[in-house]
Motif scaffolding. Structure first.
Motif, PDB file in Angstrom:
ATOM      1  N   PRO A  19       0.826  -1.215   0.000  1.00  0.00           N
ATOM      2  CA  PRO A  19       0.000   0.000   0.000  1.00  0.00           C
ATOM      3  C   PRO A  19       0.859   1.264   0.000  1.00  0.00           C
ATOM      4  O   PRO A  19       1.805   1.382   0.764  1.00  0.00           O
ATOM      5  CB  PRO A  19      -0.814  -0.112   1.296  1.00  0.00           C
ATOM      6  N   ARG A 168      -1.779   7.850   5.587  1.00  0.00           N
ATOM      7  CA  ARG A 168      -3.144   8.008   6.111  1.00  0.00           C
ATOM      8  C   ARG A 168      -3.283   9.305   6.900  1.00  0.00           C
ATOM      9  O   ARG A 168      -4.308   9.979   6.845  1.00  0.00           O
ATOM     10  CB  ARG A 168      -3.516   6.791   6.961  1.00  0.00           C
ATOM     11  N   THR A 238      -8.564   2.214   2.652  1.00  0.00           N
ATOM     12  CA  THR A 238      -8.363   0.879   2.071  1.00  0.00           C
ATOM     13  C   THR A 238      -8.861   0.835   0.625  1.00  0.00           C
ATOM     14  O   THR A 238      -8.140   0.391  -0.282  1.00  0.00           O
ATOM     15  CB  THR A 238      -9.099  -0.179   2.902  1.00  0.00           C
ATOM     16  N   GLN A 242      -6.275   0.627  -2.551  1.00  0.00           N
ATOM     17  CA  GLN A 242      -6.317  -0.584  -3.371  1.00  0.00           C
ATOM     18  C   GLN A 242      -6.785  -0.290  -4.792  1.00  0.00           C
ATOM     19  O   GLN A 242      -6.245  -0.838  -5.756  1.00  0.00           O
ATOM     20  CB  GLN A 242      -7.245  -1.613  -2.722  1.00  0.00           C
TER      21      GLN A 242
END
Length: 577
Positions: A19, A168, A238, A242
């Motif tokens: 990620p 994040r 997420t 992704q």
């Protein structure tokens, strides 16, 4: 829906980077010994003759907006890692030092719980980085990675974990928590999509392009109620991470994208299939096409397992500056897509001058046939830029093509004075998709039963041209060279004149090639007897298209018959000997 399906596909791919990592060219390396000293006191050049930009590595990456200092963890440009300024001005040197300090702070944060970080921390705290020799060919924008005895430090699990946390924090919405529009789960929401589409992933006019954002609402006028960024489309980190990781992987996968001149189509399946569906359309390989057609005609109970409960997804993208433009989105059951492809091939199959039987034509050849034909074939970049995109959309959706393509194709046929397999196939496709009743007239081979005046006029012209070629040797200019364009639009005056001229050619054949002359005269009479009325004085665009197809299919049928006769004579010759 797009982000949801991209994120769902992440579990099926094994080639995704961690990620918030990106596969990038790393030009330089800093090799540290156990004491944190660079081996040799210099940068290691990772470029080779084959890879001048360095080696490809999955490294931390997130889009940097504005001019602020936003370092990546452990792998960044020389400006950030070694404080290499863009120029010798005091401002740039101070800016480079500030960015290097921020880079070091990020490393120290990672190093708190990572025992393998000790050499990197010593390297930075000791200030040794300022003593590393930088080659003259190095640029501040070159990417440099750090390597110790344990390997690339940015690849350690702790690096992946800390970098994800940093991204994040940088990209999370001010509000923090909410319901994700993609997965429907509650959790931390993003303020912006963290990773853009890579430069070069989407074709742009005249260059490589740059990072492009899938979702970008940075002006109050663009968002509902004046709200900017992802407050309008709440996405969790997420799903956002992704989805973009999968999209970039698909754009880099030659088996899952189709690049046109102004757009790229990316596709994937919910479950894999044994062959490339888009490859079948793009290249018309007989094995792939046969596999699709066979499955469509089987009863549902006998179809292959990969067709059951499977779905096809595709998105067509182009770029406007640094924003992605979604041109098309397809989400259909796979069997429905296969039925569309079966219809696609059935609608354009066409007889050829050089091969026996109907031929299927690759999509790219039909798109190129809309361009200018030169001495070496179709001239590159002369077809409409949207041609491939329009053709692919018609193939996947099973819809008619844009009407402007018929006018374009007729214009090119007249200007180039050329009809070949790709143009004839595209012409049939355009006409039958615009008017399904044309399927009764425009078959994949010569239709001997139709009495359509335009189609018959095309057949007449082909026979008249054949009569001239058979009667005269060493022709500099044929009637096709001189009158084909005029006959397409005004068949009555042109064909009447040419039929009168053919009388002399037929008389000549009666002396030199009597059998051929009789056969051609008989064929011409048979076609004229099919006209229910006088020849049409003029033809509209669709009529001109049927004229061209009648001409092409008559010539193809004549040549196929000639090849069959030659083969029969060749077979009979040894037996008679």
């Amino acid at each position: 829906m797009l982000i949801r399906q991209l994120a769902a596909h992440a579990g099926d791919r094994r080639d995704l980077p961690p990620p918030y990592y990106r596969n990038r060219n790393v030009r330089w390396a800093i090799d540290l010994d156990g004491d944190g000293r660079p081996r040799g006191g210099r940068l290691v050049d990772l470029s080779t003759v084959e890879a001048k930009s360095g080696v490809l590595l999955d490294t931390p990456y997130v889009q940097r907006s504005g001019t602020g200092s936003l370092p990546f963890l452990l792998t960044d440009t020389l400006q950030y890692v070694l404080a290499m300024p863009k120029d010798d001005s005091d401002k740039q040197m101070a800016d480079a030092r500030r960015r290097a300090e921020d880079f070091a702070e990020l490393v120290y944060r990672w190093a708190k719980d990572e025992p393998l970080a000790e050499p990197v921390v010593r390297f930075l705290r000791r200030g040794t980085f300022s003593e590393v020799e930088i080659p003259v060919q190095a640029k501040p924008s070159d990417v440099v990675a750090i390597r110790t005895d344990q390997g690339w430090v940015h690849a350690l699990p702790s690096s992946v974990q800390v970098w994800g946390q940093i991204v994040r924090e940088r990209k999370s919405a001010a509000g923090g928590l909410g319901i994700c529009l993609s997965c429907g789960e509650g959790g931390p929401l993003l303020a912006t999509i963290p990773e853009p589409v890579k430069p070069g992933g989407i074709p742009v006019a005249g260059g490589r392009g740059r990072d492009a954002q899938l979702v970008s609402i940075n002006k109050t006028a663009q968002g509902r109620g004046g709200i900017t960024q992802l407050a309008n489309t709440p996405i969790c980190d997420t799903c956002g991470g992704q989805a973009m990781s999968v999209l970039n992987a698909l754009l880099a996968d030659r088996q899952h994208h189709y690049r046109g001149s102004d757009s790229v189509l990316v596709w994937w399946l919910r479950r894999p299939a044994p062959f490339s569906l888009l490859g079948a359309v793009r290249d018309a390989q007989s094995q792939d096409v046969r596999g699709i057609i066979e499955q469509v005609h089987l009863p549902p109970a006998r179809r292959a397992d990969w067709l059951h409960d499977n779905d096809f997804y595709a998105v067509t993208l182009s770029a406007n500056q640094s924003r992605v433009v979604i041109r098309d989105w397809i989400d259909v059951p796979l069997i429905e897509l296969c039925q569309h492809l079966n219809t696609w091939f059935a609608d354009h199959e066409m007889a050829d001058l050089w091969e026996d039987g109907p031929q299927r034509v690759p999509l790219w050849r039909m798109a190129a046939a809309l361009g200018r034909h030169g001495k070496q074939g179709y001239v590159r970049d002369t077809a409409p830029r949207s041609a491939e995109r329009d053709l692919m959309a018609a193939a996947l959706h099973g819809t008619p093509l844009p009407t402007n393509l018929l006018a374009r194709l007729i214009q090119r046929v007249r200007a180039d004075n050329r009809v070949d397999l790709p143009r004839a196939a595209l012409l049939r496709l355009l006409l039958v998709r615009a008017d399904p009743a044309m399927k009764e007239i425009l078959l994949e081979h010569l239709n001997l039963d139709t009495r359509d005046p335009a189609y018959l006029c095309g057949r007449v012209f082909a026979v008249l041209e054949d009569i001239q070629r058979t009667a005269l040797d060493n022709i500099n200019t044929t009637i096709g060279d001189k009158f084909f364009g005029a006959a397409m639009a005004r068949p009555l005056p042109v064909l009447t004149m040419l039929r009168k001229n053919a009388t002399g050619h037929l008389r000549r054949l009666r002396g030199s090639r009597k059998a051929a002359g009789i056969a051609l005269d008989k064929r011409l009479d048979e076609i004229f007897q099919k006209f229910a009325a006088e020849l049409p004085a003029t033809l509209d665009l669709a009529g001109q298209g049927r004229f061209v197809l009648g001409y092409h299919q008559q010539r193809s049928a004549d040549r196929e018959a000639a090849r069959a006769a030659a083969a029969a004579r060749k077979t009979a010759a040894p037996e008679s000997a």
